[in-house]
Design a protein around this motif. Structure first.
Motif, short mmCIF file in Angstrom:
data_model
loop_
_atom_site.label_atom_id
_atom_site.label_comp_id
_atom_site.label_asym_id
_atom_site.label_seq_id
_atom_site.Cartn_x
_atom_site.Cartn_y
_atom_site.Cartn_z
N ALA A 177 -5.75 13.62 -11.15
CA ALA A 177 -4.40 13.10 -11.33
C ALA A 177 -4.06 13.19 -12.82
O ALA A 177 -4.96 13.16 -13.67
CB ALA A 177 -4.34 11.65 -10.87
N GLU A 178 -2.78 13.29 -13.09
CA GLU A 178 -2.30 13.36 -14.47
C GLU A 178 -2.93 12.22 -15.29
O GLU A 178 -3.38 12.42 -16.42
CB GLU A 178 -0.76 13.23 -14.44
CG GLU A 178 -0.09 13.27 -15.80
CD GLU A 178 0.13 14.70 -16.30
OE1 GLU A 178 0.48 15.57 -15.50
OE2 GLU A 178 -0.07 14.92 -17.52
N SER A 179 -2.95 11.03 -14.68
CA SER A 179 -3.44 9.84 -15.40
C SER A 179 -4.93 9.93 -15.75
O SER A 179 -5.40 9.21 -16.62
CB SER A 179 -3.19 8.60 -14.54
OG SER A 179 -3.88 8.76 -13.31
N GLU A 180 -5.66 10.80 -15.08
CA GLU A 180 -7.09 10.90 -15.36
C GLU A 180 -7.40 11.82 -16.54
O GLU A 180 -8.51 11.80 -17.07
CB GLU A 180 -7.83 11.45 -14.13
CG GLU A 180 -7.97 10.46 -13.00
CD GLU A 180 -8.71 11.05 -11.81
OE1 GLU A 180 -9.90 10.71 -11.64
OE2 GLU A 180 -8.12 11.87 -11.08
N ASP A 183 -6.82 14.14 -23.25
CA ASP A 183 -6.42 15.25 -24.14
C ASP A 183 -6.21 16.55 -23.37
O ASP A 183 -6.68 17.62 -23.79
CB ASP A 183 -7.49 15.48 -25.23
CG ASP A 183 -7.65 14.26 -26.12
OD1 ASP A 183 -6.65 13.51 -26.27
OD2 ASP A 183 -8.76 14.05 -26.64
N GLY A 184 -5.60 16.45 -22.23
CA GLY A 184 -5.27 17.65 -21.46
C GLY A 184 -6.45 18.27 -20.74
O GLY A 184 -6.35 19.40 -20.23
N ALA A 190 -13.92 19.58 -18.70
CA ALA A 190 -13.59 20.89 -18.12
C ALA A 190 -12.10 21.19 -18.29
O ALA A 190 -11.27 20.27 -18.28
CB ALA A 190 -13.96 20.91 -16.64
N GLU A 191 -11.79 22.47 -18.45
CA GLU A 191 -10.39 22.91 -18.51
C GLU A 191 -9.73 22.65 -17.15
O GLU A 191 -10.38 22.81 -16.12
CB GLU A 191 -10.31 24.42 -18.76
CG GLU A 191 -10.94 24.88 -20.07
CD GLU A 191 -10.11 24.49 -21.29
OE1 GLU A 191 -8.91 24.21 -21.12
OE2 GLU A 191 -10.69 24.45 -22.40
N VAL A 192 -8.46 22.28 -17.17
CA VAL A 192 -7.74 22.12 -15.90
C VAL A 192 -6.59 23.11 -15.82
O VAL A 192 -6.10 23.59 -16.85
CB VAL A 192 -7.17 20.68 -15.73
CG1 VAL A 192 -8.30 19.68 -15.55
CG2 VAL A 192 -6.29 20.29 -16.91
N GLU A 193 -6.21 23.44 -14.61
CA GLU A 193 -5.04 24.30 -14.43
C GLU A 193 -4.11 23.64 -13.42
O GLU A 193 -4.54 22.86 -12.57
CB GLU A 193 -5.47 25.70 -13.98
CG GLU A 193 -6.25 25.73 -12.68
CD GLU A 193 -6.79 27.13 -12.36
OE1 GLU A 193 -6.62 27.57 -11.22
OE2 GLU A 193 -7.37 27.77 -13.28
N TRP A 194 -2.81 23.99 -13.54
CA TRP A 194 -1.83 23.42 -12.62
C TRP A 194 -1.86 24.23 -11.32
O TRP A 194 -1.84 25.45 -11.35
CB TRP A 194 -0.44 23.46 -13.26
CG TRP A 194 0.60 22.81 -12.40
CD1 TRP A 194 1.54 23.45 -11.63
CD2 TRP A 194 0.80 21.42 -12.20
NE1 TRP A 194 2.30 22.53 -10.97
CE2 TRP A 194 1.88 21.27 -11.30
CE3 TRP A 194 0.16 20.26 -12.70
CZ2 TRP A 194 2.34 20.03 -10.88
CZ3 TRP A 194 0.64 19.03 -12.29
CH2 TRP A 194 1.72 18.92 -11.38
N VAL A 195 -1.94 23.53 -10.22
CA VAL A 195 -1.99 24.20 -8.92
C VAL A 195 -0.83 23.69 -8.08
O VAL A 195 -0.58 22.49 -8.01
CB VAL A 195 -3.33 23.89 -8.20
CG1 VAL A 195 -3.29 24.37 -6.76
CG2 VAL A 195 -4.50 24.50 -8.93
#
Ligand code: MSP
Length: 564
Positions: A177-180, A183-184, A190-195
């Motif tokens: 979740a966004e709230s978790e 610093d992005g 780990a890097e995250v990506e928008w799905v």
């Protein structure tokens, strides 16, 4: 050699001075052989333990070795304690991470998983793991099993089609979740990506109360307790429905009836534990529910929240326990691909030996805590405890027996055991009924370090005894007493070797070979002599006069410079 009159088995005229309560072997006794089976006999019959299945985007390292060795010690312990054991390990081969890794290597996902899975299979040999099965999620048996579980969740109304829009970390194979985000990035770094894609969801939000009730009814479900609290707090905070399928890639198990979707890799992966029991053909099979899923702390949420919710929704019993262990750093640093500091299990085995590696991993850090791997500490442990303590005890005892007792098990002479003899045997054998009970408790709650330190302490006591009795002096003064002392020492070694088997099976087995202990007399129940049929005040299972093989060293010292 004359038969030792002191070796009487439960003679009426010598009332036992120590309470003798048989255990263990009784579990294997049928009612016709010895009374009514106790309820605990049935409860204790099966034991099913699992490692996580390892991602094949990475080669095996010490972190994987750790989980596997811990499970192996448990599996071996439970077998030696008379239980029917199933020990499962394997590889997790689907998902975006694998697909991406294969693409980067210009090979197909199938080629990647086939080649790397082999290295995990090889690790089982390298570490002398006694797993009964090795599962791969790309196997046909597994696909059928996951699809069968999926259909049950669907039938229970917990699956619906929707659209996922949110963050995903491929490295963790997890939604955030966004709230978790910190610093992005994912909390793991780990890097995250928008799905954003069509997705089936599991109605996890509806499971909050039922999960909390399940936790309350099963207070030992997650260990250590502090981790259980984290899990409860997470669930109490409220649960969101979980995306359980993906459409933007294809390396996974197709969703039954909607092949545009592949199942979320964690859904697929968790079901492996059930597949290996024969599901769905044999329903859940005789080994379900699993007694223990051993996992690292990073993957606890999947096992302690999602997995029981999936199972409860499918009408299948959740596992009895999930244990979350800590993480190793390497010489003070986080182990990572970018630092290139991961240690391959093969490297340690080659340099220090397989049992030495197993011993260190389980002895160094209280299980559940994080630990630091340092070669210097490893060498110190191996030398001080295996070589100097246990090894020295074996060496001194066995070489004196070879030299002064015609190379066979010495005679214990009248009069019966002296207080010193008793004290040692009680510590190593009879009290090892207490020791054994303590050990069982320690093993059942994965306190390996404690179990091992108990054995090391017993060996120290035996070394103190040998120093105090000085059998080398008795050689001239009182050869009969020397034989008795060596008998007591050989018996103590037998006890120590039996207890060491789950941890360092090869070395312990060779020690038992040197004592000519038959293969079928190496269970924990045999700590107390020949078993409960022959109760004696002090157990003594070794038969005087039994020829012994020529002694050889079993626990070599590691040269310090090797540590550098
Ligand atoms: N494929 C998943 C598990 C699926 S189980 C249904 C997975 N695989 S993994 O290969 O990334 O990790 C496997 C295990 O290795 C995890 O339990 C993890 O905690 C453990 N370890 C990885 N690095 C570790 C250390 N540095 N120290 C100790 N254990 C570590 O997660």
């Amino acid at each position: 050699m004359k038969h030792p009159a002191a070796m009487r088995w439960g003679r009426k005229d010598t009332p036992p001075q120590l309470e003798y309560r048989p255990y263990g072997l009784a579990l294997n006794r049928s009612p016709s052989q010895g009374g009514e089976p106790k309820k605990t006999d049935i409860m204790r019959d099966h034991y099913y333990v699992t490692t996580p299945i390892y991602y094949v985007n990475d080669r095996p390292h010490i972190g994987h070795a750790y989980t596997s060795v811990a499970c192996d010690a448990l599996a071996r312990y439970m077998r030696l304690d008379g239980r029917r054991v199933k020990f499962l390990t394997g590889t997790d081969e689907h998902g975006q991470k694998i697909e991406k890794t294969a693409k980067a290597q210009h090979i197909t996902p199938q080629e990647l998983v086939d080649s790397v899975s082999v290295s995990f299979r090889e690790m089982t040999g390298l570490l002398n793991l006694s797993n009964d099965d090795f599962i791969r999620t790309t196997e046909e048996r597994h696909k059928r099993s996951v699809q069968a579980v999926w259909k049950r969740l669907e039938a229970s109304g917990d699956i619906y089609l929707g659209k996922y829009a949110g963050w995903y970390a491929v490295r963790d194979e997890a939604f955030y979740a966004e709230s978790e985000l910190i610093d992005g990035k994912a909390p793991s770094g780990a890097e995250v990506e928008w799905v954003e894609e069509p997705s089936y969801f599991f109605r996890l939000s509806a499971w909050r109360e039922r999960l909390l009730k399940f936790y309350e009814e099963n207070p030992g479900f997650v260990m250590p307790a502090s981790r259980f609290n984290e899990v409860k707090r997470f669930v109490e905070g409220g649960l969101q429905d979980l995306s359980v399928s993906r459409t933007s890639f294809s390396w996974g198990v197709p969703v039954p009836g909607d092949e545009a979707h592949v199942m979320y890799v964690w859904f697929d992966a968790l079901v492996n534990y059930l597949t290996a029991t024969g599901y769905p053909d044999a329903n859940e099979g005789e080994f379900w529910p699993a007694d223990l899923h051993m996992v690292g702390k990073d993957i606890l949420r999947f096992h302690a929240v999602y997995w029981p919710a999936f199972l409860l929704s499918a009408g299948i019993a959740p596992p009895k326990r999930v244990f979350a262990h800590g993480w190793w750093t390497i010489e003070g640093e986080k182990m990572s691909k970018s630092l290139g500091n991961a240690i391959a299990p093969g490297e340690l085995v080659e340099q220090y030996g397989v049992d030495q590696t197993r011993y260190f991993l389980l002895r160094e850090v209280p299980f559940g805590n994080d630990g630091n791997f340092a070669r210097e500490a490893m060498v110190r442990r191996i030398n001080s405890e295996l070589a100097n303590n246990i090894g020295n005890l074996a060496q001194r005892t066995l070489s004196m027996i070879a030299k002064h007792c015609e190379g066979s098990v010495p005679v214990y002479h009248e009069p019966a055991f002296t207080p010193e003899d008793r004290a040692l045997l009680e510590r190593v054998l009879v009290t090892s009924e207490k020791t054994a009970a303590e050990m069982r408790e320690a093993m059942e709650s994965c306190r390996f370090q404690e179990a091992l330190s108990g054995i090391v302490e017993a060996a120290s006591k035996a070394n103190e005894y040998i120093d105090a009795m000085a059998p080398w002096k008795l050689k001239k003064e009182n050869p009969e007493r020397m034989e008795s002392v060596l008998y007591v020492l050989a018996e103590s070694l037998r006890g120590i070797a039996i207890m060491l088997q789950p941890f360092i099976p090869d070395s312990a087995g060779r020690l038992l070979d040197l004592l000519a202990v038959p293969q079928d007399k190496r269970m924990f129940a045999h700590l107390h002599a020949d078993g409960p049929e022959k109760p004696a005040d002090i157990p003594h299972a070794l038969k005087p006069g039994t020829p012994l093989p020529a002694p050889v060293g079993i626990f070599p010292r590691i040269a310090e410079e090797k540590a550098a």
